[in-house]
Scaffold this motif. Structure first.
Motif, PDB file in Angstrom:
ATOM      1  N   ALA A   1       0.832  -1.202   0.000  1.00  0.00           N
ATOM      2  CA  ALA A   1       0.000   0.000   0.000  1.00  0.00           C
ATOM      3  C   ALA A   1       0.866   1.251   0.000  1.00  0.00           C
ATOM      4  O   ALA A   1       0.591   2.218  -0.717  1.00  0.00           O
ATOM      5  N   GLU A   2       1.938   1.233   0.769  1.00  0.00           N
ATOM      6  CA  GLU A   2       2.847   2.380   0.799  1.00  0.00           C
ATOM      7  C   GLU A   2       3.517   2.584  -0.558  1.00  0.00           C
ATOM      8  O   GLU A   2       3.621   3.710  -1.058  1.00  0.00           O
ATOM      9  N   LEU A   3       3.962   1.505  -1.166  1.00  0.00           N
ATOM     10  CA  LEU A   3       4.583   1.584  -2.488  1.00  0.00           C
ATOM     11  C   LEU A   3       3.595   2.128  -3.519  1.00  0.00           C
ATOM     12  O   LEU A   3       3.926   2.991  -4.332  1.00  0.00           O
ATOM     13  N   THR A   4       2.358   1.651  -3.445  1.00  0.00           N
ATOM     14  CA  THR A   4       1.324   2.117  -4.363  1.00  0.00           C
ATOM     15  C   THR A   4       1.094   3.615  -4.201  1.00  0.00           C
ATOM     16  O   THR A   4       0.998   4.350  -5.197  1.00  0.00           O
ATOM     17  N   MET A   5       1.041   4.077  -2.962  1.00  0.00           N
ATOM     18  CA  MET A   5       0.852   5.510  -2.715  1.00  0.00           C
ATOM     19  C   MET A   5       2.008   6.316  -3.290  1.00  0.00           C
ATOM     20  O   MET A   5       1.807   7.393  -3.873  1.00  0.00           O
ATOM     21  N   ALA A   6       3.224   5.809  -3.165  1.00  0.00           N
ATOM     22  CA  ALA A   6       4.391   6.515  -3.695  1.00  0.00           C
ATOM     23  C   ALA A   6       4.339   6.577  -5.219  1.00  0.00           C
ATOM     24  O   ALA A   6       4.601   7.622  -5.814  1.00  0.00           O
ATOM     25  N   VAL A   7       3.971   5.472  -5.857  1.00  0.00           N
ATOM     26  CA  VAL A   7       3.884   5.438  -7.317  1.00  0.00           C
ATOM     27  C   VAL A   7       2.764   6.350  -7.806  1.00  0.00           C
ATOM     28  O   VAL A   7       2.915   7.072  -8.799  1.00  0.00           O
ATOM     29  N   GLU A   8       1.633   6.358  -7.090  1.00  0.00           N
ATOM     30  CA  GLU A   8       0.490   7.172  -7.511  1.00  0.00           C
ATOM     31  C   GLU A   8       0.782   8.671  -7.467  1.00  0.00           C
ATOM     32  O   GLU A   8       0.079   9.443  -8.102  1.00  0.00           O
ATOM     33  N   ARG A   9       1.811   9.078  -6.734  1.00  0.00           N
ATOM     34  CA  ARG A   9       2.202  10.488  -6.744  1.00  0.00           C
ATOM     35  C   ARG A   9       2.788  10.896  -8.090  1.00  0.00           C
ATOM     36  O   ARG A   9       2.857  12.074  -8.406  1.00  0.00           O
ATOM     37  N   HIS A  10       3.247   9.907  -8.871  1.00  0.00           N
ATOM     38  CA  HIS A  10       3.936  10.197 -10.126  1.00  0.00           C
ATOM     39  C   HIS A  10       3.243   9.621 -11.361  1.00  0.00           C
ATOM     40  O   HIS A  10       3.583   9.981 -12.478  1.00  0.00           O
ATOM     41  N   VAL A  11       2.312   8.712 -11.154  1.00  0.00           N
ATOM     42  CA  VAL A  11       1.644   8.041 -12.272  1.00  0.00           C
ATOM     43  C   VAL A  11       0.135   8.144 -12.088  1.00  0.00           C
ATOM     44  O   VAL A  11      -0.357   7.944 -10.982  1.00  0.00           O
ATOM     45  N   VAL A  12      -0.573   8.449 -13.171  1.00  0.00           N
ATOM     46  CA  VAL A  12      -2.035   8.485 -13.106  1.00  0.00           C
ATOM     47  C   VAL A  12      -2.542   7.150 -13.653  1.00  0.00           C
ATOM     48  O   VAL A  12      -2.346   6.827 -14.828  1.00  0.00           O
ATOM     49  N   PHE A  13      -3.169   6.382 -12.794  1.00  0.00           N
ATOM     50  CA  PHE A  13      -3.709   5.094 -13.197  1.00  0.00           C
ATOM     51  C   PHE A  13      -5.136   5.265 -13.693  1.00  0.00           C
ATOM     52  O   PHE A  13      -5.854   6.159 -13.248  1.00  0.00           O
ATOM     53  N   PRO A  14      -5.581   4.380 -14.601  1.00  0.00           N
ATOM     54  CA  PRO A  14      -6.989   4.464 -15.028  1.00  0.00           C
ATOM     55  C   PRO A  14      -7.905   4.082 -13.869  1.00  0.00           C
ATOM     56  O   PRO A  14      -7.494   3.406 -12.926  1.00  0.00           O
ATOM     57  N   ASP A  15      -9.148   4.532 -13.946  1.00  0.00           N
ATOM     58  CA  ASP A  15     -10.120   4.177 -12.913  1.00  0.00           C
ATOM     59  C   ASP A  15     -10.320   2.675 -12.880  1.00  0.00           C
ATOM     60  O   ASP A  15     -10.313   2.010 -13.926  1.00  0.00           O
ATOM     61  N   LEU A  16     -10.508   2.149 -11.698  1.00  0.00           N
ATOM     62  CA  LEU A  16     -10.756   0.732 -11.518  1.00  0.00           C
ATOM     63  C   LEU A  16     -12.239   0.463 -11.729  1.00  0.00           C
ATOM     64  O   LEU A  16     -13.092   1.090 -11.102  1.00  0.00           O
ATOM     65  N   VAL A  17     -12.546  -0.442 -12.624  1.00  0.00           N
ATOM     66  CA  VAL A  17     -13.937  -0.774 -12.922  1.00  0.00           C
ATOM     67  C   VAL A  17     -14.211  -2.183 -12.387  1.00  0.00           C
ATOM     68  O   VAL A  17     -13.604  -3.148 -12.847  1.00  0.00           O
ATOM     69  N   LEU A  18     -15.112  -2.255 -11.431  1.00  0.00           N
ATOM     70  CA  LEU A  18     -15.472  -3.542 -10.838  1.00  0.00           C
ATOM     71  C   LEU A  18     -16.959  -3.790 -11.039  1.00  0.00           C
ATOM     72  O   LEU A  18     -17.767  -2.865 -10.905  1.00  0.00           O
ATOM     73  N   PRO A  19     -17.331  -5.030 -11.358  1.00  0.00           N
ATOM     74  CA  PRO A  19     -18.762  -5.335 -11.467  1.00  0.00           C
ATOM     75  C   PRO A  19     -19.414  -5.310 -10.093  1.00  0.00           C
ATOM     76  O   PRO A  19     -18.745  -5.459  -9.070  1.00  0.00           O
ATOM     77  N   GLU A  20     -20.715  -5.117 -10.064  1.00  0.00           N
ATOM     78  CA  GLU A  20     -21.459  -5.169  -8.794  1.00  0.00           C
ATOM     79  C   GLU A  20     -21.329  -6.580  -8.217  1.00  0.00           C
ATOM     80  O   GLU A  20     -21.607  -7.554  -8.905  1.00  0.00           O
TER      81      GLU A  20
END
Length: 152
Positions: free
Chosen positions: A107-126
């Motif tokens: 989670a920490e690594l993801t937060m660090a990467v997200e500061r520099h990379v814009v990921f597409p929205d996550l699409v999940l089915p209901e």
């Protein structure tokens, strides 16, 4: 040595807990490896700063840079009960703690990467009120993932 003293003054005990749990060590085992008491390890994990020489030994024990133990990084503390594990009966408490520590690091690594990379929205089915098997099947279908294990 300046860095060691600086980190020792601004020590984050949760980082020590993560490192210990990732290595599947008890407080007693870690204490004997670095030459302190188990009570001292508990105190360090509660936020008491270790002496610089102990900090160096902790860094060496875990093969981590001393800066790993510095305050100021985002916290994502999880309890082992916050995780979904397929079988609680066959998963030891040590393995559950390790999984929680690993998830915190991801989670920490993801937060660090997200500061520099814009990921597409996550699409999940209901998936409300679905059993895990049906929810997984619907997700595979929505993401066009075939049957069987997903490759790395």
């Amino acid at each position: 040595m300046d860095s060691v003293v600086n980190v020792s003054r601004f020590f984050d005990g949760q980082r020590l807990r993560q490192a210990r749990e990732l290595k599947r060590l008890t407080k007693v085992e870690l204490a004997s490896r670095v030459g302190v008491s188990a009570a001292a390890v508990s105190q360090y994990e509660s936020g008491m700063s270790p002496r610089p020489d102990i900090l160096v030994r902790l860094s060496q024990e875990f093969s981590l840079p001393i800066e790993f133990f510095r305050l100021g990084r985002p916290k994502n503390e999880l309890k082992p009960g916050d995780l979904y594990l397929r079988s609680l009966r066959s998963t030891t408490a040590r393995d559950r703690a390790r999984a929680a520590a690993f998830t915190e690091q991801v989670a920490e690594l993801t937060m660090a990467v997200e500061r520099h990379v814009v990921f597409p929205d996550l699409v999940l089915p209901e998936a409300e009120d679905l059993d895990p098997h049906t929810a997984a099947a619907e997700l595979r279908e929505a993401w066009a993932v075939g049957p069987g294990p997903v490759s790395h």
